[in-house]
Design a protein around this motif. Structure first.
Motif, mmCIF file in Angstrom:
data_model
loop_
_atom_site.group_PDB
_atom_site.id
_atom_site.type_symbol
_atom_site.label_atom_id
_atom_site.label_comp_id
_atom_site.label_asym_id
_atom_site.label_seq_id
_atom_site.Cartn_x
_atom_site.Cartn_y
_atom_site.Cartn_z
ATOM 1 N N THR A 157 52.862 25.026 4.530
ATOM 2 C CA THR A 157 52.061 24.778 4.176
ATOM 3 C C THR A 157 51.985 22.838 4.719
ATOM 4 O O THR A 157 50.654 21.981 5.145
ATOM 5 C CB THR A 157 51.535 23.564 2.595
ATOM 6 N N ASP A 158 53.436 22.686 5.309
ATOM 7 C CA ASP A 158 53.590 21.373 6.315
ATOM 8 C C ASP A 158 53.116 21.691 7.849
ATOM 9 O O ASP A 158 53.010 20.801 8.633
ATOM 10 C CB ASP A 158 54.947 20.926 6.448
ATOM 11 N N GLY A 159 52.535 23.197 8.169
ATOM 12 C CA GLY A 159 52.519 23.151 9.716
ATOM 13 C C GLY A 159 52.911 23.643 10.543
ATOM 14 O O GLY A 159 52.697 24.386 10.999
#
Length: 87
Positions: free
Chosen positions: A38-40
């Motif tokens: 989710t943080d990329g």
């Protein structure tokens, strides 16, 4: 710590597919598969068969065994095999 003898300690995603649950932690475990978190960032992913999201103890779906009367049942079953006690 002595340099050069320890495995790489890095972020890894553990994924429980049965419960559709994943968490990011640090580990020395390795994997060829990766996943975008989710943080990329992209991290190695390790699929596990069971986690706290799917284990019956942690989810409250644990079966309780009926243990009432088990000792009495054992004594009744083997009562005929008892030797007479000497007085």
């Amino acid at each position: 710590m002595k340099p050069g003898i320890h495995p790489t300690y890095r972020p890894v995603v553990y994924r429980d597919r049965a419960a559709d649950f994943a968490f990011l932690t640090r580990s020395t475990a390795t994997s060829e598969q990766t996943v975008r978190w989710t943080d990329g960032n992209t991290y190695p992913v390790i699929d596990v068969q069971i986690s706290s999201a799917s284990h019956p103890f942690w989810t409250g779906r644990q079966r309780l065994l009926d243990t009432e009367g088990r000792v009495e049942k054992f004594h009744a079953k083997y009562a005929r095999h008892r030797r007479p006690q000497a007085s």
